[in-house]
Design a protein around this motif. Structure first.
Motif, PDB file in Angstrom:
ATOM      1  N   THR A   7      -4.365  15.815  -1.201  1.00 60.18           N
ATOM      2  CA  THR A   7      -3.544  14.916  -2.015  1.00 60.18           C
ATOM      3  C   THR A   7      -2.394  15.661  -2.683  1.00 60.18           C
ATOM      4  O   THR A   7      -1.418  15.040  -3.111  1.00 60.18           O
ATOM      5  CB  THR A   7      -4.393  14.235  -3.100  1.00 60.18           C
ATOM      6  OG1 THR A   7      -5.094  15.236  -3.855  1.00 60.18           O
ATOM      7  CG2 THR A   7      -5.404  13.283  -2.468  1.00 60.18           C
ATOM      8  N   GLN A   8      -2.507  16.975  -2.804  1.00 61.29           N
ATOM      9  CA  GLN A   8      -1.428  17.784  -3.374  1.00 61.29           C
ATOM     10  C   GLN A   8      -0.151  17.548  -2.582  1.00 61.29           C
ATOM     11  O   GLN A   8      -0.156  17.537  -1.352  1.00 61.29           O
ATOM     12  CB  GLN A   8      -1.839  19.249  -3.306  1.00 61.29           C
ATOM     13  CG  GLN A   8      -0.829  20.228  -3.822  1.00 61.29           C
ATOM     14  CD  GLN A   8      -1.276  21.654  -3.520  1.00 61.29           C
ATOM     15  OE1 GLN A   8      -2.440  21.977  -3.668  1.00 61.29           O
ATOM     16  NE2 GLN A   8      -0.345  22.485  -3.081  1.00 61.29           N
ATOM     17  N   GLY A   9       0.952  17.359  -3.289  1.00 58.38           N
ATOM     18  CA  GLY A   9       2.188  16.945  -2.634  1.00 58.38           C
ATOM     19  C   GLY A   9       2.668  17.882  -1.555  1.00 58.38           C
ATOM     20  O   GLY A   9       3.091  17.454  -0.483  1.00 58.38           O
ATOM     21  N   ILE A  10       2.672  19.194  -1.817  1.00 60.82           N
ATOM     22  CA  ILE A  10       2.974  20.186  -0.790  1.00 60.82           C
ATOM     23  C   ILE A  10       1.645  20.805  -0.397  1.00 60.82           C
ATOM     24  O   ILE A  10       1.130  21.709  -1.063  1.00 60.82           O
ATOM     25  CB  ILE A  10       3.976  21.239  -1.287  1.00 60.82           C
ATOM     26  CG1 ILE A  10       5.298  20.563  -1.670  1.00 60.82           C
ATOM     27  CG2 ILE A  10       4.215  22.309  -0.233  1.00 60.82           C
ATOM     28  CD1 ILE A  10       6.359  21.512  -2.205  1.00 60.82           C
ATOM     29  N   ALA A  11       1.062  20.280   0.686  1.00 59.45           N
ATOM     30  CA  ALA A  11      -0.308  20.627   1.031  1.00 59.45           C
ATOM     31  C   ALA A  11      -0.416  21.978   1.723  1.00 59.45           C
ATOM     32  O   ALA A  11      -1.417  22.682   1.578  1.00 59.45           O
ATOM     33  CB  ALA A  11      -0.905  19.529   1.920  1.00 59.45           C
ATOM     34  N   GLU A  12       0.613  22.356   2.482  1.00 61.67           N
ATOM     35  CA  GLU A  12       0.579  23.641   3.180  1.00 61.67           C
ATOM     36  C   GLU A  12       0.750  24.771   2.168  1.00 61.67           C
ATOM     37  O   GLU A  12       1.722  24.790   1.414  1.00 61.67           O
ATOM     38  CB  GLU A  12       1.687  23.700   4.233  1.00 61.67           C
ATOM     39  CG  GLU A  12       1.535  22.692   5.361  1.00 61.67           C
ATOM     40  CD  GLU A  12       2.129  21.321   5.046  1.00 61.67           C
ATOM     41  OE1 GLU A  12       2.274  20.511   5.975  1.00 61.67           O
ATOM     42  OE2 GLU A  12       2.447  21.054   3.869  1.00 61.67           O
ATOM     43  N   ASP A  13      -0.197  25.736   2.158  1.00 62.19           N
ATOM     44  CA  ASP A  13      -0.177  26.757   1.113  1.00 62.19           C
ATOM     45  C   ASP A  13       0.745  27.910   1.508  1.00 62.19           C
ATOM     46  O   ASP A  13       0.309  29.016   1.840  1.00 62.19           O
ATOM     47  CB  ASP A  13      -1.585  27.263   0.810  1.00 62.19           C
ATOM     48  CG  ASP A  13      -1.649  27.942  -0.562  1.00 62.19           C
ATOM     49  OD1 ASP A  13      -0.574  28.253  -1.121  1.00 62.19           O
ATOM     50  OD2 ASP A  13      -2.757  28.151  -1.073  1.00 62.19           O
ATOM     51  N   THR A  14       2.040  27.641   1.438  1.00 61.36           N
ATOM     52  CA  THR A  14       3.036  28.639   1.813  1.00 61.36           C
ATOM     53  C   THR A  14       3.008  29.848   0.878  1.00 61.36           C
ATOM     54  O   THR A  14       3.297  30.971   1.296  1.00 61.36           O
ATOM     55  CB  THR A  14       4.439  28.017   1.800  1.00 61.36           C
ATOM     56  OG1 THR A  14       4.737  27.552   0.476  1.00 61.36           O
ATOM     57  CG2 THR A  14       4.526  26.852   2.775  1.00 61.36           C
ATOM     58  N   LYS A  41       0.851  -1.185   0.000  1.00 59.38           N
ATOM     59  CA  LYS A  41       0.000   0.000   0.000  1.00 59.38           C
ATOM     60  C   LYS A  41       0.891   1.241   0.000  1.00 59.38           C
ATOM     61  O   LYS A  41       1.698   1.431   0.908  1.00 59.38           O
ATOM     62  CB  LYS A  41      -0.913  -0.004   1.227  1.00 59.38           C
ATOM     63  CG  LYS A  41      -1.902  -1.161   1.237  1.00 59.38           C
ATOM     64  CD  LYS A  41      -2.860  -1.088   2.416  1.00 59.38           C
ATOM     65  CE  LYS A  41      -2.162  -1.285   3.734  1.00 59.38           C
ATOM     66  NZ  LYS A  41      -3.118  -1.312   4.873  1.00 59.38           N
ATOM     67  N   THR A  42       0.765   2.078  -1.029  1.00 56.62           N
ATOM     68  CA  THR A  42       1.534   3.319  -1.105  1.00 56.62           C
ATOM     69  C   THR A  42       0.616   4.469  -1.474  1.00 56.62           C
ATOM     70  O   THR A  42      -0.356   4.287  -2.217  1.00 56.62           O
ATOM     71  CB  THR A  42       2.673   3.233  -2.146  1.00 56.62           C
ATOM     72  OG1 THR A  42       2.123   3.229  -3.478  1.00 56.62           O
ATOM     73  CG2 THR A  42       3.515   1.978  -1.951  1.00 56.62           C
ATOM     74  N   LEU A  43       0.935   5.647  -0.957  1.00 63.66           N
ATOM     75  CA  LEU A  43       0.248   6.880  -1.334  1.00 63.66           C
ATOM     76  C   LEU A  43       1.307   7.901  -1.684  1.00 63.66           C
ATOM     77  O   LEU A  43       2.269   8.093  -0.930  1.00 63.66           O
ATOM     78  CB  LEU A  43      -0.625   7.399  -0.187  1.00 63.66           C
ATOM     79  CG  LEU A  43      -1.464   8.644  -0.511  1.00 63.66           C
ATOM     80  CD1 LEU A  43      -2.651   8.268  -1.403  1.00 63.66           C
ATOM     81  CD2 LEU A  43      -1.965   9.315   0.765  1.00 63.66           C
ATOM     82  N   SER A  44       1.155   8.552  -2.840  1.00 63.48           N
ATOM     83  CA  SER A  44       2.181   9.487  -3.296  1.00 63.48           C
ATOM     84  C   SER A  44       2.179  10.744  -2.437  1.00 63.48           C
ATOM     85  O   SER A  44       1.164  11.134  -1.862  1.00 63.48           O
ATOM     86  CB  SER A  44       1.960   9.853  -4.764  1.00 63.48           C
ATOM     87  OG  SER A  44       0.724  10.522  -4.942  1.00 63.48           O
ATOM     88  N   GLY A  45       3.335  11.404  -2.364  1.00 65.49           N
ATOM     89  CA  GLY A  45       3.493  12.604  -1.550  1.00 65.49           C
ATOM     90  C   GLY A  45       4.036  13.756  -2.362  1.00 65.49           C
ATOM     91  O   GLY A  45       3.518  14.083  -3.433  1.00 65.49           O
ATOM     92  N   MET A  46       5.090  14.411  -1.848  1.00 68.56           N
ATOM     93  CA  MET A  46       5.670  15.564  -2.526  1.00 68.56           C
ATOM     94  C   MET A  46       5.972  15.223  -3.983  1.00 68.56           C
ATOM     95  O   MET A  46       6.601  14.205  -4.283  1.00 68.56           O
ATOM     96  CB  MET A  46       6.949  15.999  -1.817  1.00 68.56           C
ATOM     97  CG  MET A  46       7.589  17.249  -2.393  1.00 68.56           C
ATOM     98  SD  MET A  46       9.165  17.663  -1.601  1.00 68.56           S
ATOM     99  CE  MET A  46       8.602  18.055   0.053  1.00 68.56           C
ATOM    100  N   GLY A  47       5.525  16.100  -4.869  1.00 64.52           N
ATOM    101  CA  GLY A  47       5.619  15.841  -6.301  1.00 64.52           C
ATOM    102  C   GLY A  47       4.267  15.568  -6.918  1.00 64.52           C
ATOM    103  O   GLY A  47       4.115  15.628  -8.139  1.00 64.52           O
TER     104      GLY A  47
END
Length: 644
Positions: free
Chosen positions: A323-330, A159-165
């Motif tokens: 689900t967006q890789g960089i979720a924090e809206d810096t 089981k994998t979930l994609s992250g940053m990118g």
């Protein structure tokens, strides 16, 4: 003594377990400080009864590079990820390093419609084999949650979930929308978003949500979906209507996740996403922030998990999540669309989502490998360093009194997560807690391309020409070197770059040696400190088949310094050095020796100087699996000196 496993099990179906908490940006200095202050009791317990080492990060210490080192057991020469930004040497076209999302290449045009021939694609650009793919080959169960540099997810049995990118639904790495009737607001694109002018007429606003490019239309314009806002004429409250769904927001209130379908072609071809609304102001000016449209994990438009049903299962168990890789809206904070308090509300929501998923998934873990990634320390250390460091140009005592504890608060939440893990340890369970790099202040920007220009290594055609296109004004017939990305410096090499003028071999080597020496001699006249403390030759830093495909020199900045935002994308600001007045006030894209990560375990760590490239061999060794070809490290539980 915390329970631990004392020897690797050769039987791949043994009851050995390995838990890995991947905490992006956890800094050893800050961690020890918060431990001394009594804020991290579980980390203090783990260090006292297990072990703690600084973890050598990647060259350069950027997250896509660092996590790729961990994933593959190789450095950039083996996995081909050198920076956030890569370039095609023939065209100098820029692209995101870790993945590529493309629409259909061909279409039949009928009136205003364009009927695609074939589908689009999402391509993983990282080379090498991921450690969990090797575990799969040996029958070791595994769960890999949001590890960076894994979009789209590589084929896997676990089981994998994609992250940053992972992009948003528009194929970008996060594009927010800000709707306002303020005549002083400048409409159009801002970094990371778009300001959209609206009118409040009869206490009502009508506007469009902006979705993915519609490849069924000529020119692929973005698909849009209308929404409306009824603003109460007296109270600071509004009712939002989106595709038949209504919800009420008070000023300063966030919505839940709102699902949206974008119709690309009549009657079929809908694409599903989701977003959150924030009513910043109802009166006297209307201001509404809408988050980037995230891929809906319950019905993803692009591949984000293995199996494909896993993201839907997580939604069923723990609710909707970014689900967006960089979720924090810096970027919304940097652009001033959100203030510190508003941004922190959004950032805390991200961590709350991750903790809900952790609480749902971790209790089910009973065999193999469980990896869970947390982004909060990295993104919030970037944004709030300024409020805990009075020396920073953006330090504000009033704001510091309000949110100066933000970074410490996020560290304490990581301690709480560790507190959930420690009781699960036994004699068959190894725990690794690690970060990809540490952190440092970012006081001043160094504009590398401007320095190259002033020192005769680059040449512009027309000093007055202004263009947003990277390198649009460069005279390549007289340019010998150029900067690109956060740490990269390239030689304009004949035969590689389309307009290369520097001969490979002795001429290029001499030029690199000259530039290296001059960069190491650059001092900041204000601080009297060296700006750059290390410059590595790629030929010395990297091993593997892709070692020559990235920068020729890796520029390592001193603590307090980093490449300026414009120079990163090939621009030439007027000043070589300038204060960093962006809320993005902490960083790690510096001399890699100055920003090590952390490595803690419930077992004694034998390696004196463990590195990220040792983690994949360590994982494999726990299950009696030999390290794969090309891996340059070794298990951290074996004595010896690690290889960077």
């Amino acid at each position: 003594m915390l329970p631990s496993c004392r020897s690797a099990r050769a039987n791949p179906h043994s009851d050995q377990r390995l838990i890995i908490l991947g905490i992006d940006g956890m800094d050893p200095q800050l961690l020890h400080r918060f431990m001394r202050e009594g804020k991290m009791p579980n980390f203090a317990k783990l260090e006292a009864q297990g072990d703690f080492r600084q973890l050598t990060t990647s060259i350069p210490p950027q997250s896509p590079v660092a996590w790729s080192n961990l994933i593959t057991g190789m450095n950039a020469g083996g996995h081909g990820i050198f920076d956030f930004i890569h370039r095609d040497p023939k065209t100098l076209g820029l692209y995101f390093s870790a993945s590529r999302v493309e629409g259909p290449k061909h279409a039949i045009h009928l009136g205003s419609w364009a009927i695609p021939l074939g589908g689009g694609s999402a391509e993983q650009l990282r080379k090498g084999t991921a450690f969990w793919q090797i575990l799969d080959q040996h029958g070791i169960p595994n769960t890999i949650f949001r590890i960076p540099s894994n979009f789209p997810p590589v084929p896997a049995k676990g089981k994998t979930l994609s992250g940053m990118g992972t992009p948003d639904l528009r194929g970008t790495y996060g594009t927010f929308s800000f709707y306002t009737d303020d005549p002083m607001a400048t409409p159009g694109a801002v970094e990371g978003g778009q300001v959209i002018p609206v009118q409040v007429e009869n206490s009502r606003v009508t506007a469009n949500l902006i979705g993915p490019d519609n490849s069924f239309r000529k020119g692929s314009p973005p698909a849009t979906e209308p929404f409306s806002v009824a603003v109460d004429p007296l109270e600071s409250v509004a009712k939002v209507t989106v595709q038949g769904r209504e919800f009420v927001l008070r000023e300063g209130e966030w919505s839940d996740w709102i699902r949206v379908e974008f119709q690309l072609i009549p009657f079929f071809g809908n694409v599903k996403g989701m977003c959150r609304f924030y009513l910043k102001q109802a009166h006297p000016r209307f201001q509404l922030y809408v988050s980037p449209i995230n891929i809906d994990p319950a019905d993803p438009a692009l591949p984000i998990s293995t199996p494909s049903s896993y993201s839907r299962l997580l939604t069923d168990e723990a609710g909707e999540f970014h689900t967006q890789g960089i979720a924090e809206d810096t970027k919304a904070l940097s652009d001033g669309m959100l203030d510190d308090k508003e941004y922190l509300q959004q950032a805390r929501t991200v961590l709350a989502e991750h903790r809900r998923i952790f609480d749902a998934e971790f209790p089910k873990f009973d065999q193999g490998v469980f990896f869970f990634y947390f982004s909060s320390l990295d993104l919030n250390s970037h944004m709030f360093w300024r409020l805990m460091d009075p020396k920073h140009p953006e330090y504000d005592a009033t704001l510091a009194a309000q949110n100066g504890s933000a970074i410490a608060d996020f560290y304490q939440q990581m301690d709480q997560v560790l507190g959930e893990v420690l009781p699960r340890l036994d004699n068959h369970t190894t725990l690794l807690v690690l970060s990809d790099h540490g952190f440092a202040p970012y006081y001043r920007s160094f504009n590398l391309n401007t320095w190259l220009l002033h020192n005769g290594y680059s040449k512009l055609k027309n000093a007055s020409l202004n263009s947003s296109e990277p390198f649009a004004n460069v005279d390549w017939t007289q340019t010998r070197a150029y900067g690109l990305g956060l740490n990269g410096l390239y030689i304009n090499l004949r035969g590689r770059e389309s307009s290369g003028i520097v001969e490979p071999g002795t001429a290029a080597d001499s030029l690199m040696a000259e530039i290296r020496a001059k960069l190491l001699a650059v001092y900041d006249p204000r601080t009297k400190q060296p700006v750059i403390t290390r410059v590595d030759l790629a030929s010395e830093a990297y091993q593997g088949p892709y070692a020559r495909e990235g920068p020729d020199l890796l520029v390592g900045y001193n603590r307090g310094y980093r490449a300026g935002w414009q120079t990163i994308l090939g621009a030439f600001p007027s000043e070589e050095l300038e204060d960093n007045t962006n809320p993005w006030s902490g960083d790690h894209c510096m001399d890699y020796t100055l920003v090590p990560g952390v490595l803690l375990s419930n077992r004694k760590i034998a390696a004196d100087t463990p590195a990220l490239t040792d983690i994949a061999p360590t994982i494999l060794a726990e299950f009696g699996i030999a390290k794969a070809k090309g891996m340059i490290g070794q298990s951290v539980f074996q004595p010896g000196r690690a290889t960077q």
